[in-house]
Design a protein around this motif. Sequence first.
Motif, PDB file in Angstrom:
ATOM      1  N   HIS A  56       0.867  -1.083  -0.045  1.00 21.45           N
ATOM      2  CA  HIS A  56       0.092   0.012   0.079  1.00 21.45           C
ATOM      3  C   HIS A  56       0.819   1.288   0.145  1.00 21.45           C
ATOM      4  O   HIS A  56       1.703   1.634   0.866  1.00 21.45           O
ATOM      5  CB  HIS A  56      -0.914   0.116   1.089  1.00 21.45           C
ATOM      6  CG  HIS A  56      -1.721   1.316   1.216  1.00 21.45           C
ATOM      7  ND1 HIS A  56      -2.974   1.709   0.372  1.00 21.45           N
ATOM      8  CD2 HIS A  56      -1.750   2.233   2.070  1.00 21.45           C
ATOM      9  CE1 HIS A  56      -3.333   2.564   0.566  1.00 21.45           C
ATOM     10  NE2 HIS A  56      -2.787   3.133   1.470  1.00 21.45           N
ATOM     11  N   HIS A  63       0.847   5.640  -1.983  1.00 21.56           N
ATOM     12  CA  HIS A  63       0.750   6.833  -2.737  1.00 21.56           C
ATOM     13  C   HIS A  63       1.805   7.221  -3.229  1.00 21.56           C
ATOM     14  O   HIS A  63       2.326   8.277  -2.669  1.00 21.56           O
ATOM     15  CB  HIS A  63      -0.243   7.608  -2.076  1.00 21.56           C
ATOM     16  CG  HIS A  63      -1.213   7.034  -1.241  1.00 21.56           C
ATOM     17  ND1 HIS A  63      -2.645   6.641  -1.694  1.00 21.56           N
ATOM     18  CD2 HIS A  63      -1.348   6.895   0.163  1.00 21.56           C
ATOM     19  CE1 HIS A  63      -3.146   6.122  -0.716  1.00 21.56           C
ATOM     20  NE2 HIS A  63      -2.386   6.335   0.390  1.00 21.56           N
ATOM     21  N   HIS A  95      -9.157   1.963   2.013  1.00 16.95           N
ATOM     22  CA  HIS A  95      -8.696   2.102   3.198  1.00 16.95           C
ATOM     23  C   HIS A  95     -10.092   1.923   4.134  1.00 16.95           C
ATOM     24  O   HIS A  95     -11.121   2.040   3.691  1.00 16.95           O
ATOM     25  CB  HIS A  95      -8.487   3.653   3.448  1.00 16.95           C
ATOM     26  CG  HIS A  95      -7.348   4.237   2.521  1.00 16.95           C
ATOM     27  ND1 HIS A  95      -7.436   5.046   1.740  1.00 16.95           N
ATOM     28  CD2 HIS A  95      -5.665   4.146   3.018  1.00 16.95           C
ATOM     29  CE1 HIS A  95      -6.453   5.267   1.202  1.00 16.95           C
ATOM     30  NE2 HIS A  95      -5.256   4.822   1.936  1.00 16.95           N
ATOM     31  N   HIS A 126      -5.299  -0.613   6.625  1.00 13.63           N
ATOM     32  CA  HIS A 126      -5.240  -0.205   7.914  1.00 13.63           C
ATOM     33  C   HIS A 126      -6.075  -1.158   8.865  1.00 13.63           C
ATOM     34  O   HIS A 126      -5.269  -1.651   9.764  1.00 13.63           O
ATOM     35  CB  HIS A 126      -5.754   1.258   8.146  1.00 13.63           C
ATOM     36  CG  HIS A 126      -4.796   2.320   7.303  1.00 13.63           C
ATOM     37  ND1 HIS A 126      -3.612   2.286   7.408  1.00 13.63           N
ATOM     38  CD2 HIS A 126      -5.194   3.076   6.291  1.00 13.63           C
ATOM     39  CE1 HIS A 126      -2.940   2.958   6.562  1.00 13.63           C
ATOM     40  NE2 HIS A 126      -4.121   3.926   5.947  1.00 13.63           N
ATOM     41  N   ASP A 186       2.486   2.745   3.080  1.00  8.70           N
ATOM     42  CA  ASP A 186       1.629   3.990   3.245  1.00  8.70           C
ATOM     43  C   ASP A 186       2.215   4.994   2.103  1.00  8.70           C
ATOM     44  O   ASP A 186       3.633   4.881   1.925  1.00  8.70           O
ATOM     45  CB  ASP A 186       0.953   4.537   4.141  1.00  8.70           C
ATOM     46  CG  ASP A 186      -0.417   5.196   4.175  1.00  8.70           C
ATOM     47  OD1 ASP A 186      -0.860   5.376   2.778  1.00  8.70           O
ATOM     48  OD2 ASP A 186      -1.189   5.271   5.002  1.00  8.70           O
TER      49      ASP A 186
END
Length: 439
Positions: free
Chosen positions: A69, A71, A218, A255, A306
Motif C-alpha cells: 500500500h 501513494h 482504506h 489499515h 503508505d
Amino acid sequence: MSLAQETIITPKWIMTLEGDELLTGHSVIIGKDKIIDILPNEDALKKYPSCEHIELPMQMLMPGLVNCHGHSAMNLFKGLADDLPLMTWLEQHIWPAEAQWVNEEFVADGTKLAISEMLLSGTTCFSDMYFFPEVVSEVAAAMNMRAICYGPILDFPTPYGSGPDEYFTKILAAHDTFKHHSLIDIGFGPHAPYTVGDESLKKVRMLSDQLNMPIQIHLHETEFEVSDAVENTGKRPCLRLDELGFWGPDVQAVHVTQLNTQDKDILSKKGVHVIHCPESNLKLASGFCPAFELQSAGINVALGTDGAASNNDLDMISEMHTTALLGKAVSKNAAALPALDVVKMATINGAIALGKEDQIGSIKVGKQADLISIDFSDISCAPMYDPISHLVYSASRHQVDHVWVAGHLQVKNKALCHVNPVQLMEMAQQWADKISSKQ
Ligand SMILES: [Zn+2]
C-alpha cells in the motif's frame, strides 16, 4: 545488464520462504525473467558453465519485498506537513496541496522518485492508490518495476476528474492499455467508506467481477471513521460494505485499526486481505491494527508503507521491524509475530494479497526472478547467529545490495543501475522549491 543467457547467483544464504529453513552452499539460476534452477554450488557451475556468475559471500538472497500500500507520487510531499492528526493533516494540508499541484507531470516525477527509493530498499513490487494510475503505470513499466495501480474512486471532484463517472471511464481505459503487460495490473481504489457512496461501491464490485480487476480500500483507519459512520448510518463501515456485497478475496482492506468480533468474522469469512501499515498508523496516531489477532483468525495480513507524506519513507525493512515490535506490544505477547512471520508478511503474504502468489513472493523454480540480497558484512549485524533475526531486528535498508525485478538487475552494489540519482534529487528539489514558495 548481462548479455549472458543465464545468471548464477551464489550467496552465503538463500531464504526461499518455500520452507522455513535457510539454504547454504546453493545457487539460484536466473534465465530471462524467471528462476530456472536452485542447486548446490558445484552442480550449478557444471550445469551452466558459461553463465555470468555473481558471488555474494556475506549476503542472503531472498524474495523481493512486496509493498502492498502506498501513494507513490506523494513522495514529493515528503516532510511538507508532519506532526498533525489525520483529519487536520488531510483536510488542511494534503488535500489543498493535491488540489494545487497534482497533475500528470507531478505524478510521473513523484512516482519515479518513489520507485527509486523502493528499489534501493529492496521492494520489487508495489501497489499504488493514486490519481493518474495510467501515468504511474507508464513510469513503472519504463523503469521495469512490478506494480498494481489502483485508480481512485471518490464521490467528489479531484485533480483526476469531475467525479465517479469520469474516474470509472479513465480507470477502465488504463486497464485496457495495460491488460497484456507482464509487470503492470490496474485495479479499483475506492478511497474509503467515508468518501465513496453505495452506488459507486456496488459499481466497483460489478466491474471487478466482470473484468477480474483487484480492489483496494482504506478501512477503519481511525476510531473517528467508525464512530462517525455509526452516528450517521447506524452501521460500522465494515458491515455496511458487507451488506452491499462488496467484500471478497480480491479485496485488500488497508489499515483496519478498529476491529470488533463482527468485523473480524466478516473479513475472515469473505477472504479479505488486510494491509497493515504500522508506521503510518503510529505517525498519524490512527490506532493499532491487531495484526497478530487477525492472523490468528486465519486472515492474510501483508505490509505496506503508505504514502511518504505519512511515514515518511518507503522502507519495507523498517516496516518489518516496526511490525514485529508493535505486534508484540499490541498483543501483550513477546512471542507474537516472530521474525520469520514478519518476513512472510512483507513477501509471500503480500503476493497472496495481490493475487500474485503463483508469480512472486518466494524463491521457487518457475517463479519470476524478483530477488534481493542483503549484505550482512556490517557492524550492525555482527556477530551472526541468525540472518532472519538480523534482517528484522538489526539490519537497515542500506544493506540491500542487489535487486532484480523479473530478472533485470536494478540495483548493483547498493547503487541504482538505470537512474541517475543526482538528476533525480535535483528534480525533487525543484518541486519542493516550487511548492514551498506557494505555501
Ligand atoms: Zn493510504
